[in-house]
Each structure stands twice: as structure tokens, then as C-alpha cells.
Design a protein around this motif. Structure first.
Motif, PDB file in Angstrom:
ATOM      1  N   ASN A 261      -6.559   3.375   5.865  1.00 15.37           N
ATOM      2  CA  ASN A 261      -5.522   2.407   5.410  1.00 15.37           C
ATOM      3  C   ASN A 261      -4.925   1.790   6.798  1.00 15.37           C
ATOM      4  O   ASN A 261      -4.541   0.492   6.904  1.00 15.37           O
TER       5      ASN A 261
ATOM      6  N   THR B 245       0.770  -1.251   0.063  1.00 16.80           N
ATOM      7  CA  THR B 245      -0.117  -0.096  -0.035  1.00 16.80           C
ATOM      8  C   THR B 245       0.742   1.310   0.146  1.00 16.80           C
ATOM      9  O   THR B 245       0.401   2.147   0.605  1.00 16.80           O
TER      10      THR B 245
ATOM     11  N   TYR C 205      -3.348   5.812  -0.753  1.00 18.45           N
ATOM     12  CA  TYR C 205      -3.634   5.009   0.293  1.00 18.45           C
ATOM     13  C   TYR C 205      -3.337   5.737   1.617  1.00 18.45           C
ATOM     14  O   TYR C 205      -4.134   5.617   2.699  1.00 18.45           O
TER      15      TYR C 205
END
Length: 272
Positions: A89, A68, A73
């Protein structure tokens, strides 16, 4: 027979993405059979501490974060005016490894510090929903919105105590071991011609000095990961570098290097 040893409390200081250095320290601890009997954490250190306390492996944690690393993100705008960015996230990663666990149900006992905005005091979470407490502890004011828990608003524990060695000492006891892991840079190389640098440093000096005092009075060993780096706004921005695998890997390696320097000292005091 197992050698009689002292209990070990470990403190994960705050530092946003720099908290990946804590993973490097834990890796060296594991390789040298250094136990962790209690974790006390703040801010970004609470994210890493929660994952370790849940039993997630270091490699799995790294892989998940590195999946990520796109900015979207981590720099996803928040629709609320209470904070610029979303903690979505962070929550996703925590839920993946820890589910909906409570703090009191973890593999390693964990205490998480946050700042109570209503009362202006430090809150130590040692029970209740893990994800909520971690998000509260890491809700840096102005960047992430405050977290409401039981009618109280909480923000980053670093507002009052970024390296809560005193909290850990109270829990672990005076005859046991507290190892503090600090992510603060050092006060040198000031740009005296930059007004912003002067103001930035002036605001943070009282906080930094308080942290140093707390560490000194309550720690047997302090691992200062970024001691050689100057405290300035450029380096401060690394707290948001969750989207940079290169930076995260650098932080991880720094944790390994600095932990290795004191690993023999740690072994001596645990079994003395």
C-alpha cells in the motif's frame, strides 16, 4: 526586493503513522511562507517527505491515505518469512503521486536515510529510485521485509538514526537553518510493576538518548510533536495506525498545533 534569508533544511523523524504530523507542520509552514530548501527523512518521515518533495498537495495526500484506512490495506500479511507485513500500500500511494521518479528529479532536494544490514552503517540516499529508497528507509525490522538495492540489504533508518539532523546539517551547512521534527514520546510514567514495560524501555533508552544528542548538536529548532505523551508500548503501537483515520487526523492536528507554537521563532532566525 525579496529579503535575504538563510537556507532551511527540515528533518522528518521516523514514527510510522505518527509521521502524519509532518503534514500538519508543512501546512503551517506553507501558510506562513516558510521555505523548505532541503528535506532529510527517515522511516515514516520518508513516506511523507517523498510525497511533499514530489509536489503532492497536503489535501490530496490526506484523501489518498483516508481512502485506504481498512486494516487489510495496511496489515496485509507478507508471504515471506523476512517480515510479517507487506509494503504494497505504501508503494501504491508513492507510485500514484511520484510515478517512477528518481530522488534527484524531485521538486525539493531530498535525502533519505536507511540502515545497511550488510555493513551495519547508515546509508544516505540522495539519488536513485525514490520508491525503493523510501521502502528501505521505512522497512521496520520484523514488521516489513528488508529491501535489496544494488546487492545490499536495507532496513529502517531508525535502527541507527531516526532523526538525522546531523545528515541535514552536513548538507545545508553550518550557517544555515536546521529544523528537526521529532515524533518521540517522553520518558515518564513508567509502570514499574510491568516487566514488559521495563524491558521495552531499557532497550530503547540508548537509542532515544542518542537521538536527543544528535538533535541538540545539529538543530536550530526542534519541534517535538508528542513531548507530552509517555513513552510506552501502547503509544509505540501508533506507528501502525495507518488504518485509523481518527488517529491520523489527530496526528495531523498535533503537527499543526506544535508548529504554530514556534512559527514566529522560525521566522526570526531565517531572516536575522
Amino acid at each position: 526586493m525579496e529579503m535575504k534569508r538563510k537556507k532551511v533544511g527540515v528533518v522528518f523523524g521516523g514514527g510510522g503513522a505518527k509521521s502524519f504530523a509532518h503534514l500538519g507542520v508543512v501546512k503551517i509552514f506553507k501558510e506562513n511562507s516558510i521555505p523548505i530548501d532541503h528535506l532529510t527523512t527517515c522511516s515514516g518521515g520518508s513516506i511523507i517527505g517523498a510525497l511533499i518533495a514530489c509536489g503532492a498537495s497536503i489535501e490530496d495526500i490526506k484523501k489518498e491515505f483516508y481512502k485506504t484506512t481498512k486494516k487489510i490495506y495496511w496489515l496485509k500479511p507478507n508471504v515471506s518469512i523476512k517480515g510479517f507485513l507487506s509494503q504494497k500500500n505504501i508503494k501504491n500511494i508513492l507510485f500514484k503521486f511520484c510515478g517512477n521518479k528518481n530522488i534527484e528529479d524531485l521538486n525539493i532536494p531530498l535525502s533519505i536515510v536507511a540502515t545497511n544490514l550488510n555493513k551495519g552503517e547508515l546509508k544516505v540516499f540522495n539519488k536513485g529510485n525514490l520508491v525503493e529508497a523510501v521502502c528501505a528507509s521505512s522497512a521496520f525490522p520484523g514488521i516489513y521485509p528488508p529491501i535489496e538495492i544494488d546487492g545490499e540489504l536495507y532496513v529502517d533508518g531508525g535502527v541507527l538514526n531516526s532523526i538525522p539532523a546531523d545528515v541535514c546539517r552536513n548538507i545545508i551547512g553550518k550557517d544555515n537553518i536546521v529544523i528537526s521534527i521529532s515524533l518521540d514520546e517522553s520518558l515518564h510514567e513508567l509502570n514499574k510493576n510491568n516487566v514488559f514495560s521495563i524491558v521495552h524501555r531499557s532497550i530503547y533508552i540508548p537509542t532515544l538518548k542518542k537521538r536527543q544528542q544528535i538533535i541538540k548538536e545539529n538543530s536550530n529548532i526542534n519541534i517535538n510533536i508528542f513531548e507530552e505523551r509517555p513513552f510506552n508500548f501502547k503509544n509505540w503501537r501508533d506507528i501502525l495506525r495507518f488504518y485509523s483515520e481518527k488517529k491520523m487526523e489527530y496526528f495531523f492536528r498535533k503537527g499543526e498545533i506544535e508548529a504554530n507554537k514556534v512559527i514566529n521563532d522560525i521566522k526570526k532566525i531565517i531572516y536575522e
